[in-house]
Design a protein around this motif. Structure first.
Motif, PDB file in Angstrom:
ATOM      1  N   SER A 179       0.833  -1.212   0.000  1.00  0.00           N
ATOM      2  CA  SER A 179       0.000   0.000   0.000  1.00  0.00           C
ATOM      3  C   SER A 179       0.863   1.255   0.000  1.00  0.00           C
ATOM      4  O   SER A 179       0.506   2.263  -0.622  1.00  0.00           O
ATOM      5  CB  SER A 179      -0.931   0.001   1.217  1.00  0.00           C
ATOM      6  N   ALA A 180       1.988   1.194   0.691  1.00  0.00           N
ATOM      7  CA  ALA A 180       2.893   2.344   0.724  1.00  0.00           C
ATOM      8  C   ALA A 180       3.662   2.489  -0.584  1.00  0.00           C
ATOM      9  O   ALA A 180       3.947   3.609  -1.030  1.00  0.00           O
ATOM     10  CB  ALA A 180       3.865   2.206   1.892  1.00  0.00           C
ATOM     11  N   ALA A 181       4.008   1.349  -1.224  1.00  0.00           N
ATOM     12  CA  ALA A 181       4.790   1.384  -2.464  1.00  0.00           C
ATOM     13  C   ALA A 181       4.012   2.007  -3.617  1.00  0.00           C
ATOM     14  O   ALA A 181       4.596   2.557  -4.554  1.00  0.00           O
ATOM     15  CB  ALA A 181       5.234  -0.034  -2.839  1.00  0.00           C
ATOM     16  N   ILE A 182       2.689   1.932  -3.553  1.00  0.00           N
ATOM     17  CA  ILE A 182       1.858   2.496  -4.623  1.00  0.00           C
ATOM     18  C   ILE A 182       1.968   4.022  -4.668  1.00  0.00           C
ATOM     19  O   ILE A 182       1.901   4.635  -5.737  1.00  0.00           O
ATOM     20  CB  ILE A 182       0.382   2.070  -4.423  1.00  0.00           C
ATOM     21  N   VAL A 183       2.176   4.646  -3.504  1.00  0.00           N
ATOM     22  CA  VAL A 183       2.116   6.114  -3.417  1.00  0.00           C
ATOM     23  C   VAL A 183       3.189   6.809  -4.262  1.00  0.00           C
ATOM     24  O   VAL A 183       2.868   7.726  -5.021  1.00  0.00           O
ATOM     25  CB  VAL A 183       2.182   6.574  -1.944  1.00  0.00           C
TER      26      VAL A 183
END
Length: 469
Positions: A179-183
């Protein structure tokens, strides 16, 4: 240039600045997720039924948390040079890449060493983000909304932290990282169409590009001639042989800008905010609270977001200085209350009737920090530093901030063991009292002033806008 009849909304439109700032601060949100990751991740490592390949010791967990701040203080120093070499926009795009790489490393890590390496890389990106994004926002903003746009930095940091807390409370270990890597990926797509700053383009002698950039930021129908003239006047006033950094500090405005920017970073960290945030659950437990530690952490994060939203709407109306003064004075009172509570509790007194006092004081402290000392130091660093030393000094200020964060969080437990809980909070209260004095007598008000007017005030002169006409 006369506006087209029937289309007044296009004149002096602020919408492009809001949209560009939103795209830019997606990178800040990504940085916030790196800060928020360690709390739920370490909780997953400690679970008894954990199937993860990594089971760090207490010492290793400490390094996983603290290496982010080490990386940040390393990454902040060269980021100003990168901003001058590649441009503000390109430098921001570059630092998003190692941030993405760090999340990939965490997902596939089979050893603690690889996780530590990923956290160090993420920290380097975070330090650069803290330097580059405030610089970019300051240089694209018009004076009337520079405060609200600058405050968005802290809002997106805290939002990224809280986002990771929520995801961490309900999702699996790998999903937290995914979820953090998508940002940063979303940021790279959203930011690609945004302009380079007019200030940077003028410094590079690219006047036509600077005019197009400013026009796109102010709206197609707006008259940018006066603002362009002001930017060019300021650039011409500082043209000539480039002086050394030491010689630049001989100028009063430069010296005052450095003192204010470094001083506010010192005040921000010695307010005790990272101690309170990192040890929130321990403070709740020490106060006798039965709340789940993850719930405590989310409450503290939400308090920061709400407070930053309040500051967002006040900073361009009430002003920077008064919000900083309110923030410092309130933290003096609230930390003194916490100190008094722990003095009674650690002294063996019955404090069962006061169980809500430390919780209310803690949440109120976080909110009042978020109104002033949370967003404003980041924003004002870009406002008070002149263009000729901004790149170096912005990196220095951010590096100082993260160095102090590392030292304070590392030493908190030993200080508490030495002078007790009460002594620790009273000491922080005393430092906040000194911060109030610093804000009152050293920091200048920058609300509604152009960057040129701020420099003239720091130099001890009255602003002379007629020179720009």
């Amino acid at each position: 240039m006369q506006p087209t009849k029937g289309k007044p909304a296009a004149i002096n439109s602020k919408t492009p600045q809001y949209l560009v700032t939103l795209a830019a601060t997606l990178l800040v949100f990504a940085g916030g997720t790196t800060i928020g990751w360690s709390s739920p991740a370490l909780h997953r490592y400690d679970e008894k039924n954990s199937t993860l390949p990594i089971h760090p010791s207490t010492a290793e967990s400490s390094w996983i948390s603290s290496l982010l701040t080490v990386g940040a203080l390393i990454g902040a120093l060269p980021s100003g040079y990168l901003a001058d070499l590649f441009g503000r926009k390109r430098a921001m795009q570059l630092v998003a890449v190692p941030l993405l790489v760090s999340w990939v490393m965490i997902v596939f890590a089979q050893t603690v060493t690889l996780v530590c390496a990923a956290r160090l890389i993420a920290g380097i990106s975070l330090g650069a983000i803290c330097t580059l994004v405030p610089m970019y926002i300051n240089e694209i903003s018009e004076d009337s909304i520079r405060g609200i746009l600058g405050s968005s930095f802290q809002l997106l940091v805290t939002s990224g932290i809280v986002f990771e807390y929520f995801i961490g409370a309900v999702m699996s270990y790998n999903t937290i990282a995914y979820s953090a890597a998508i940002v940063p990926v979303i940021f790279l797509f959203a930011f690609c169409g945004c302009p380079e700053t007019p200030t940077y383009l003028l410094k590079k002698g690219r006047r036509e590009e600077a005019a197009r950039s400013l026009q796109s930021l102010r709206g197609i129908g707006s008259d940018i001639s006066k603002e362009m003239q002001g930017l060019e006047y300021d650039l011409e006033a500082k043209s000539g042989p480039r002086m050394s950094f030491i010689k630049a500090l001989s100028l009063r405005e430069n010296r005052m800008g450095v003192i204010i920017s470094l001083g506010m970073m010192f005040c921000q960290q010695f307010s005790g905010i990272n101690i309170v945030v990192f040890y929130a659950s321990k403070i709740f437990n020490a106060a006798g609270s039965t709340l789940d530690p993850q719930v405590c952490t989310i409450l503290v994060g939400l308090a920061q977001v709400v407070a930053t939203l309040i500051s967002l709407f006040l900073v361009d109306t009430a002003g920077r200085k008064i919000l900083l003064q309110i923030s410092a004075a309130s933290m003096v009172v609230l930390l003194s209350v916490l100190g008094f509570y722990f003095k009674l509790k650690d002294g063996g007194e019955d404090v069962s009737s006061l169980s809500l006092v430390p919780i209310v004081a803690l949440v109120s402290y976080v909110m009042l920090f978020g109104i002033g000392f949370g967003p404003i130091p980041w924003m004002m660093t870009g406002e008070v530093l002149p263009d000729d030393i901004k790149s170096i000094c912005s990196g220095l200020a951010v590096s100082t901030n993260w160095t102090l964060a590392f030292v304070l969080t590392l030493s908190f437990q030993s200080v508490t063991d030495t002078i007790g809980n009460a002594g620790t909070y009273w000491s922080l209260a005393a430092i906040n009292a000194l911060s109030f004095i610093f804000i009152t007598f050293v920091v200048v008000e920058t609300k509604g002033k152009s960057l040129q007017e701020i420099q003239q005030e720091l130099a001890g002169k009255k602003s002379q806008p007629d020179q720009l006409v």
